[in-house]
Structure formats: C-alpha cells, structure tokens
Design a protein around this motif. Sequence first.
Motif, PDB file in Angstrom:
ATOM      1  N   ARG A   1      11.336   1.700  -2.985  1.00  0.00           N
ATOM      2  CA  ARG A   1      11.086   0.311  -2.150  1.00  0.00           C
ATOM      3  C   ARG A   1      10.656   0.812  -0.771  1.00  0.00           C
ATOM      4  O   ARG A   1      10.992   1.995  -0.296  1.00  0.00           O
ATOM      5  N   PHE A   2       9.946  -0.126  -0.254  1.00  0.00           N
ATOM      6  CA  PHE A   2       9.310   0.160   1.123  1.00  0.00           C
ATOM      7  C   PHE A   2      10.406   0.528   2.345  1.00  0.00           C
ATOM      8  O   PHE A   2      10.377   1.434   3.056  1.00  0.00           O
ATOM      9  N   LYS A   3      11.533  -0.317   2.097  1.00  0.00           N
ATOM     10  CA  LYS A   3      12.612  -0.052   3.136  1.00  0.00           C
ATOM     11  C   LYS A   3      13.270   1.162   3.037  1.00  0.00           C
ATOM     12  O   LYS A   3      14.061   1.388   3.885  1.00  0.00           O
ATOM     13  N   GLU A   4      13.097   1.928   2.030  1.00  0.00           N
ATOM     14  CA  GLU A   4      13.394   3.404   1.797  1.00  0.00           C
ATOM     15  C   GLU A   4      12.794   4.488   3.092  1.00  0.00           C
ATOM     16  O   GLU A   4      13.532   5.360   3.271  1.00  0.00           O
ATOM     17  N   VAL A   5      11.861   3.874   3.583  1.00  0.00           N
ATOM     18  CA  VAL A   5      11.362   4.683   4.754  1.00  0.00           C
ATOM     19  C   VAL A   5      12.152   4.841   6.055  1.00  0.00           C
ATOM     20  O   VAL A   5      12.247   5.527   6.915  1.00  0.00           O
TER      21      VAL A   5
ATOM     22  N   ALA B   1       0.783  -1.067  -0.020  1.00  0.00           N
ATOM     23  CA  ALA B   1       0.040  -0.069   0.088  1.00  0.00           C
ATOM     24  C   ALA B   1       0.855   1.341   0.059  1.00  0.00           C
ATOM     25  O   ALA B   1       0.708   2.225  -0.661  1.00  0.00           O
ATOM     26  N   GLY B   2       1.781   1.238   0.726  1.00  0.00           N
ATOM     27  CA  GLY B   2       2.786   2.166   0.716  1.00  0.00           C
ATOM     28  C   GLY B   2       3.288   2.940  -0.734  1.00  0.00           C
ATOM     29  O   GLY B   2       3.572   3.950  -0.928  1.00  0.00           O
ATOM     30  N   ARG B   3       3.770   1.876  -1.182  1.00  0.00           N
ATOM     31  CA  ARG B   3       4.565   1.998  -2.581  1.00  0.00           C
ATOM     32  C   ARG B   3       3.467   2.303  -3.356  1.00  0.00           C
ATOM     33  O   ARG B   3       3.757   3.336  -4.203  1.00  0.00           O
ATOM     34  N   ILE B   4       2.338   1.827  -3.286  1.00  0.00           N
ATOM     35  CA  ILE B   4       1.135   2.344  -4.543  1.00  0.00           C
ATOM     36  C   ILE B   4       0.754   3.690  -4.010  1.00  0.00           C
ATOM     37  O   ILE B   4       0.416   4.535  -4.984  1.00  0.00           O
TER      38      ILE B   4
ATOM     39  N   GLN C   1       7.644  14.686   0.613  1.00  0.00           N
ATOM     40  CA  GLN C   1       6.384  14.299   0.095  1.00  0.00           C
ATOM     41  C   GLN C   1       6.229  12.829  -0.880  1.00  0.00           C
ATOM     42  O   GLN C   1       5.405  12.090  -0.698  1.00  0.00           O
ATOM     43  N   GLU C   2       7.513  12.541  -1.201  1.00  0.00           N
ATOM     44  CA  GLU C   2       7.669  11.348  -2.232  1.00  0.00           C
ATOM     45  C   GLU C   2       7.445  10.317  -1.410  1.00  0.00           C
ATOM     46  O   GLU C   2       7.566   9.279  -1.794  1.00  0.00           O
ATOM     47  N   PHE C   3       7.807  10.435   0.214  1.00  0.00           N
ATOM     48  CA  PHE C   3       7.765   9.216   0.914  1.00  0.00           C
ATOM     49  C   PHE C   3       6.341   9.043   1.707  1.00  0.00           C
ATOM     50  O   PHE C   3       6.226   8.081   2.855  1.00  0.00           O
ATOM     51  N   HIS C   4       5.693   9.967   1.608  1.00  0.00           N
ATOM     52  CA  HIS C   4       4.274   9.919   2.535  1.00  0.00           C
ATOM     53  C   HIS C   4       3.570   8.786   2.252  1.00  0.00           C
ATOM     54  O   HIS C   4       3.268   8.143   3.513  1.00  0.00           O
ATOM     55  N   GLY C   5       3.415   8.040   1.144  1.00  0.00           N
ATOM     56  CA  GLY C   5       2.536   6.737   1.135  1.00  0.00           C
ATOM     57  C   GLY C   5       3.270   5.558   1.956  1.00  0.00           C
ATOM     58  O   GLY C   5       2.713   5.094   2.773  1.00  0.00           O
ATOM     59  N   ARG C   6       4.481   5.682   1.875  1.00  0.00           N
ATOM     60  CA  ARG C   6       5.333   4.578   2.516  1.00  0.00           C
ATOM     61  C   ARG C   6       5.452   4.742   3.886  1.00  0.00           C
ATOM     62  O   ARG C   6       5.258   3.916   4.807  1.00  0.00           O
ATOM     63  N   PHE C   7       5.779   5.997   4.411  1.00  0.00           N
ATOM     64  CA  PHE C   7       5.926   6.419   5.929  1.00  0.00           C
ATOM     65  C   PHE C   7       4.383   6.024   6.464  1.00  0.00           C
ATOM     66  O   PHE C   7       4.525   5.525   7.496  1.00  0.00           O
TER      67      PHE C   7
END
Length: 406
Positions: free
Chosen positions: A201-205, A60-63, A331-337
């Motif tokens: 990648r999700f781990k980038e959070v 979900a975070g990546r999408i 902002q580019e990490f909002h979904g994954r965070f």
Amino acid sequence: MWKNKNFLLILGGTLIVDVGFWFGIIGNLEFLQQNIESSFYQSLFLIVGILMAVILAPLAGRIVDQAPKKNIIVLSSFVRIFAVFFMFAAIKTGSVWWMLLYNVFMGAAASFTMPAFQALLPLILEREQLLGANALLQNMMTVSRIAGTALAGFMLVKVSLFSLYLITLIAYIATFVCLTFLKVNEHKEEKASTTNKNRSRFKEVFPIFKAHPAIITPFLLVIVPYLFLAGFNLMIIEISELQNNPSIKGTLYMVEGAAVFLGSVILNRFLKQRAIVPVLLGAVTLVAISQLTLYFSTIHWMPFVSFALFGLTVGVYFPVSNTIFQVEVPQEFHGRFFSFKRMIESLMFPLFMIMTGYFLDTLGIQHMAVLYGGISLLLIVLYGWKVLRGNEDTRTMKVSALEASK
C-alpha cells in the motif's frame, strides 16, 4: 563505477532524455506563444503534465516496488516516443489540445521513470559508489539543462518547430535503445514483490520517516533550494531586463552549471568526514545567502555570485540527500518512497513558481530576494535548532557513513 555497463547506460540515457526534455520545454513555450495570448492559460497547459505526475505517483510507487524496474524504465521511454507524435499533430493542426495530450503522457512517463531510476541504482552499484554516482547524475542533469535550453533556443532561430520536435523524437528513440541493453538481476526483488503484492500500500511509506529519522532532514530542507529553483528561469529573465543585458541569461546558466561541478568536487574531497546534518544545513544556508545577494542584482557581477552559490548547493545537497534516501529507506519501499518524494516536489515546483512570478510583478526582484532569504533563514534556524538537539546518532552520522559496508 566507470566499468559498470548498467550505470554507464543510465548515465548516457539520462543525458539524452534530459536534453530531449528541455528541447520539448522550449518547444512548448514557443508553441504556446504562437497559439495562446493569455499567460494564465499558457501556465495551465504547462502545469497539466505536473498534475498528471502527482495523480499517478501513488500508483507508480506501488508498481515500481512490485515490477522489474528495467521494464518500467524501458516502457516509460517508449511512452515518451509515443507522446511526441501528439506534438506533431499539434503543430500540423495548430490545436493546443494535442499539446495537452503530449503533456499528459510526458507527465505519466515521468511519474514512473524517476522513482524507478532512483530505486535501480542501489541494485546495480555498491553502496560505497552511490554518493559518487548521485553526484555524477546531478552533474549530467545540469549539463543537459544548460545544453538543452541553449541548443533549443539557438535552433528555433534556424529551424522550424517541427524540426525541433523531430530531434526530440530521435533523442527519445536513442534513449529507448540504450536502456533496452540494461542487464539487472532483479530476481530477489521480484520474489519479494510477489510475496507482498497483495498487501503493498502506498500509505506504508509514512511510517518510514519515524523508523528512519535520518531521512527527515533532507526531505524537509529541500523546501529551501526549491524556493530558488522553481523561479530560476523567471529570475534570470528579470535580471536580464533589470540590467538591460540579454546576453547575461546564457552566462548565468553557465556560471550556475560550473558551480554545480565545483560543488561535487568539494563534496567528494572535503566533506566526506563531516557530519551529514551540518553539511545539509550549511548547503541550504548558502541558498539563503544566494537569495539575499539578489538584492544587489543591479550591480553587474552580483547575480553571478548569487547563482554560483546556488550551484554549489545543488552540487552538494542533492547527491547527499538522494544517497541518504537510497541507503536509509528499505529497498522494498524505494518505489513508493521516491514516488511520494517526487509527488511533493511536483506540488512545490508550480506553487513556488507562481509565487515567484507574483512577487516579481508586485515587489520586484530586490524586495523578493529579501523576503525569500528571510523565510529561508528562519526555516533553517528553527529546524536546525530542533534537529541539532535531537537523536545523537542522526546528528553525528558522517557523509562517509553512507559509503560504509552494510
């Protein structure tokens, strides 16, 4: 903010969908009581939706970071509508397996909806509006929880379980229609998402916490209010039985809800010029005090004090913490965070709920209150001592800085 059509649609959609959600929760409990005797098996069916949300959180975070957030929110709303038909099948057949599918799809929808909502707010509002918007959304969720549980409980006495879910379906359809009118300019977001699609990648959070230390305090201290929040309903039932007063349950919900509104007023009028870390530490200290005061639950008015103190915390802590995340996290990490944040909270909630149930059975609410209050104070003291000796900028940043122009 009040002239922002997109925000008003989200506000209205949140109210309607949350009322529908609590109708569904009360309906689930009623259906399980009718079809499963074992409390343990009942809990397993209730946890399925939470587990699904946890499993889907990385995806979900990546999408959410890659796709238009409006489309995700609208599609998730449609999934909720689809899920209700599984409950109709469950009621018709008396089979709990249909209800299992209902919980799976509801959990899947939730794993996408909340991160998308949190990521969408900075796109439709100015930075200086975020704190007030988060406070309003917190108030709206409180209203929906109180109204949803009270109305559903009342209606179950008057109407059938099928009718309750029919109202839930109507609420979800109304939400779906409302959210289709959202008009959000996500072109820049889409372009950035397309560029980074293959390397997202999700781990980038995880490196974000080191790069933006201001988010660490609200992320970690949330353990304290969740320790209270997860056992909220169980403690209300226990207090009702302890005082032999069934009517106290509804009153406690109302007192806590009113205190949430008061907390939001205090935040906006008196705390904006205070440093963020002391505000958050002060809020969770109120939670610890509210836990300790539950020791006096046999005194008629003391539970009202406990739940009012907790409500004040909710009205301050969650709007501030959500705003910190929206402002500090790129902002580019909002979904994954926000997916990672929801995943952690989804794991904490059932764990703390099971702990609360166990301690209520073995220790009783009074001794559990001392245990929880002691644990909370220990966490606050240890973390507060560490963070107040840390980075000067993070320690002294004021709440009003969250509203400063970029």
